[in-house]
Design an enzyme around this catalytic site. Structure first.
Site, mmCIF file in Angstrom:
data_model
loop_
_atom_site.group_PDB
_atom_site.id
_atom_site.type_symbol
_atom_site.label_atom_id
_atom_site.label_comp_id
_atom_site.label_asym_id
_atom_site.label_seq_id
_atom_site.Cartn_x
_atom_site.Cartn_y
_atom_site.Cartn_z
ATOM 1 N N ASP A 133 2.384 46.506 -21.715
ATOM 2 C CA ASP A 133 3.280 47.135 -22.680
ATOM 3 C C ASP A 133 2.614 47.542 -23.884
ATOM 4 O OD1 ASP A 133 3.827 44.380 -22.550
ATOM 5 O OD2 ASP A 133 5.364 45.009 -24.086
ATOM 6 N N CYS A 147 3.965 36.435 -28.303
ATOM 7 C CA CYS A 147 2.680 35.875 -28.854
ATOM 8 C C CYS A 147 2.851 35.496 -30.313
ATOM 9 C CB CYS A 147 1.721 37.223 -28.557
ATOM 10 S SG CYS A 147 1.836 38.068 -26.890
ATOM 11 N N VAL A 195 25.022 26.230 -24.219
ATOM 12 C CA VAL A 195 25.052 25.156 -24.792
ATOM 13 C C VAL A 195 26.538 24.599 -24.707
ATOM 14 C CG1 VAL A 195 25.246 24.061 -27.166
ATOM 15 C CG2 VAL A 195 23.324 25.630 -26.659
#
Length: 672
Positions: free
Chosen positions: A110, A2, A311
């Site tokens: 959570d 977030c 990668v």
């Protein structure tokens, strides 16, 4: 998972704000969330106190509890305590069961346990949090704001005071919405103290340090305090355990750290390179799946459903590990997907990587990480499990060799090295560390600083990463040097442990973990970059239940020296712990740092990008960098292939990007 933004007004009175004033702060908070909106596209929430003196904002990437009950801010039943949380908190089911009789949970997120634990334990609740997190909590009854960050700084958290408000946010760019006009802090740039202290290279902008929390009340100055720190045993103590016991202890804790990071209500993947860190994580994930553990929302617990991402650089770049990763994936029976990165692909992400990480690091690995997250996002995956933190705790860097041998390891007599052999190996290791991969080196560190560091050999290698060619006028700030700033940036208790109690290898690990890791690795190759594409990275090697155990492993079982063969075996104890989960090739190979390509030619994409950015006008607009020295660095970087010159050219370019995108005012020729 977030992005958060919050403010606390230092108003001269408690009177209700006018409607226009209230609307203004609402708009400011909204704009601050827009600037980090990429971090949370699934939901947005805000809360304001009745007088609009306090505001909490949150943008959500839904990982656990995808329903609206997981949206933030969170509130207690009495509407007295409010919180916004970024990250993942493990063991939340345990605390839900423990506190169910005294706290009414709104959902199954959570992050909701933050308020419940705070109400139960007070500020001591911080020691109960396990995971990657940052949060802001407002206790209205006490008129107290609390903001905190996880133990290793996996999640970022910054604060400043602007226009009479304490501002706290996930990323510095959010402060622009509240009217912050950034200025370079030349003092912290000169001595690089921003790398270890709370101050950043922007004047008045601070970071909440890893393992710290911030408290503040209206009209009072904020105060930052520590709630956790790294500890190591006394170097003269004897470890009575067997090597087999220690191996099993590491294996058990790492396996548990991996297991709890597989839980999510969304798909989970793994970043897999050719090294032992990510390979061991992938191996444990595959084994846990065979034992029935679910990988995120995946219903069929079979390794073939596990996705790994790697990668893939050009073969001649010297940085490509895709072939080894492919062999590991084949051995595990998992799916692997390659993200091809040539010079053009790296350069196309150069400016965005700097802007989003908010950190100048003179390498191109952050651009590769950005491309990885793009590929993960394109597959509809929101969580990846990664290998960061292993090198710092298990002594994985070559730069640790000299410190591992600079004193005998009294804690493990079985591996005591004969003094002539140790001295010979130490001389070689000291020469190697001088010009290591991490930066410039200085042989003129003041004697007092050397004593504070207990003559640490790794310090200059990391204290001067991204050194700049400063303008002559900046000498007016004095002759503080990065090594001195680094050691003075830790508290006196730590300096006393370094001087008297810790083995030099543990000192090197502490310094690395407190400086290079949170400010470079975990920003430039971690959360800030991954979240550009809404990917949450989880780091089992930075689980404090594991690291507290590993910190007590004898130094010679981490960096093991074979006097007969005159060879080092870095991460020895980890290799033994993960032996069942990795191939023979990975088990036996030496450490190779993920750095990205390091040689570039005139006229190529990077050279064009650097010359476009590093102009005389742009350099002089910074105000603190010498143009002639910079011009020479750019020339030597591409025409003479000088590694240090390339680092300096890249660093100057990155500061130019930050200056332009943040709208930083040029620095004058006088101290500010």
């Amino acid at each position: 998972m977030c992005g958060i933004s919050a403010f606390l007004s230092h108003a001269s009175s408690k009177e209700q704000q006018t409607n226009a004033q209230a609307q203004h702060v609402v708009a400011q908070l909204e704009h601050s969330l827009d600037l980090v909106g990429h971090r949370g596209p699934d939901a947005r929430g805000r809360w304001f106190s009745d007088d609009h003196q306090v505001g909490l904002g949150h943008v959500r990437l839904s990982i656990i509890d995808l329903s609206p009950s997981g949206n933030q801010p969170f509130h207690d039943k009495e509407n007295n305590i409010h919180a916004v949380v970024n990250g993942e908190l493990y063991d939340h089911e345990y605390y839900r069961a423990q506190l169910a009789s005294e706290f009414e949970f709104a959902g199954t997120s959570d992050c909701e346990i933050v308020i419940a634990l705070y109400k139960h334990y007070g500020l001591s609740f911080l020691s109960h949090l396990r995971g990657e997190f940052a949060f802001v909590l407002w206790d209205a009854s006490r008129q107290l704001l609390v903001a905190a960050r996880d133990r290793y700084g996996i999640k970022s958290l910054y604060y400043t005071v602007a226009d009479g408000k304490l501002l706290v946010a996930t990323e510095i760019k959010s402060f622009l919405a509240f009217g912050l006009q950034p200025e370079w802090c030349v003092r912290t740039l000169r001595d690089q103290s921003w790398r270890v202290e709370s101050r950043t290279f922007f004047k008045g902008v601070h970071r909440v340090l890893p393992g710290h929390y911030l408290v503040c009340r209206p009209n009072e100055k904020e105060e930052q305090k520590s709630y956790w720190d790294l500890e190591y045993p006394d170097k003269f103590s004897h470890d009575m355990r067997s090597e087999e016991e220690i191996v099993e202890g590491v294996r058990e804790r790492l396996r548990e750290a991996v297991r709890i990071r597989l839980k999510a209500d969304v798909p989970v993947a793994v970043y897999l390179s050719g090294g032992i860190d990510s390979s061991s994580v992938a191996g444990m994930v595959a084994d846990l799946m065979r034992q029935g553990t679910k990988l995120g929302s995946e219903q069929n617990s079979v390794p073939s459903n596990m996705k790994c991402f790697t990668v893939q650089f050009d073969e001649d770049s010297g940085a490509d590990e895709s072939a080894i990763a492919q062999r590991t994936a084949d051995w595990l029976g998992v799916d692997i997907q390659f993200v091809k990165m040539d010079e053009e692909a790296l350069v196309s992400r150069f400016e965005d990587a700097v802007w989003h990480s908010e950190i100048p690091l003179p390498d191109l690995n952050g651009m590769g990480r950005l491309a990885l997250a793009e590929a993960v996002h394109a597959q509809g995956i929101k969580v990846v499990v990664t290998g960061e933190g292993s090198d710092e705790h298990f002594a994985g860097y070559d730069a640790f060799r000299a410190d591992s041998l600079s004193e005998p390891d009294h804690s493990w007599p079985a591996l005591q090295i004969a003094e002539p052999d140790r001295e010979e190996a130490l001389r070689t290791a000291k020469e190697q560390v001088r010009y290591g991969i991490f930066g410039d080196y200085s042989a003129t560190v003041p004697s007092a600083t050397q004593r504070m560091l207990n003559h640490s050999h790794v310090t200059s290698s990391i204290a001067r990463v991204g050194s700049l060619p400063f303008a002559e006028w900046t000498n007016s700030y004095g002759d503080n040097i990065p090594e001195t700033s680094l050691i003075e940036g830790v508290n006196g208790h730590v300096r006393d442990n370094i001087a008297k109690r810790w083995h030099p290898l543990h000192t090197a690990q502490y310094i690395f973990t407190k400086s290079f890791m949170p400010h470079f690795i975990l920003r430039y190759n971690g959360d800030n970059i991954d979240m550009v594409n809404q990917v949450e990275s989880r780091c089992p090697f930075l689980d404090h239940h594991l690291t507290e155990y590993v910190n007590n492993v004898p130094p010679s079982l981490k960096m093991k020296y074979n006097a007969k063969e005159k060879s080092f075996r870095e991460k020895h104890i980890l290799r033994e712990a993960v032996r069942p989960y990795v191939t023979d090739e990975v088990y036996n190979m030496s450490k190779k740092a993920y750095m990205g390509p390091r040689k570039f030619w005139p006229g190529g994409p990077l050279h064009r990008k650097i010359t476009q950015l590093v102009t005389k006008e742009n350099v002089e607009s910074l105000g603190f960098v010498d143009w002639n020295a910079t011009e020479e660095a750019v020339e030597n970087a591409f025409h003479k292939q000088e590694p240090l010159a390339l680092r300096r050219a890249i660093t100057v370019a990155q500061f130019i990007i930050l200056g332009q995108r943040f709208g930083v005012r040029p620095t004058g020729s006088l101290p500010n």
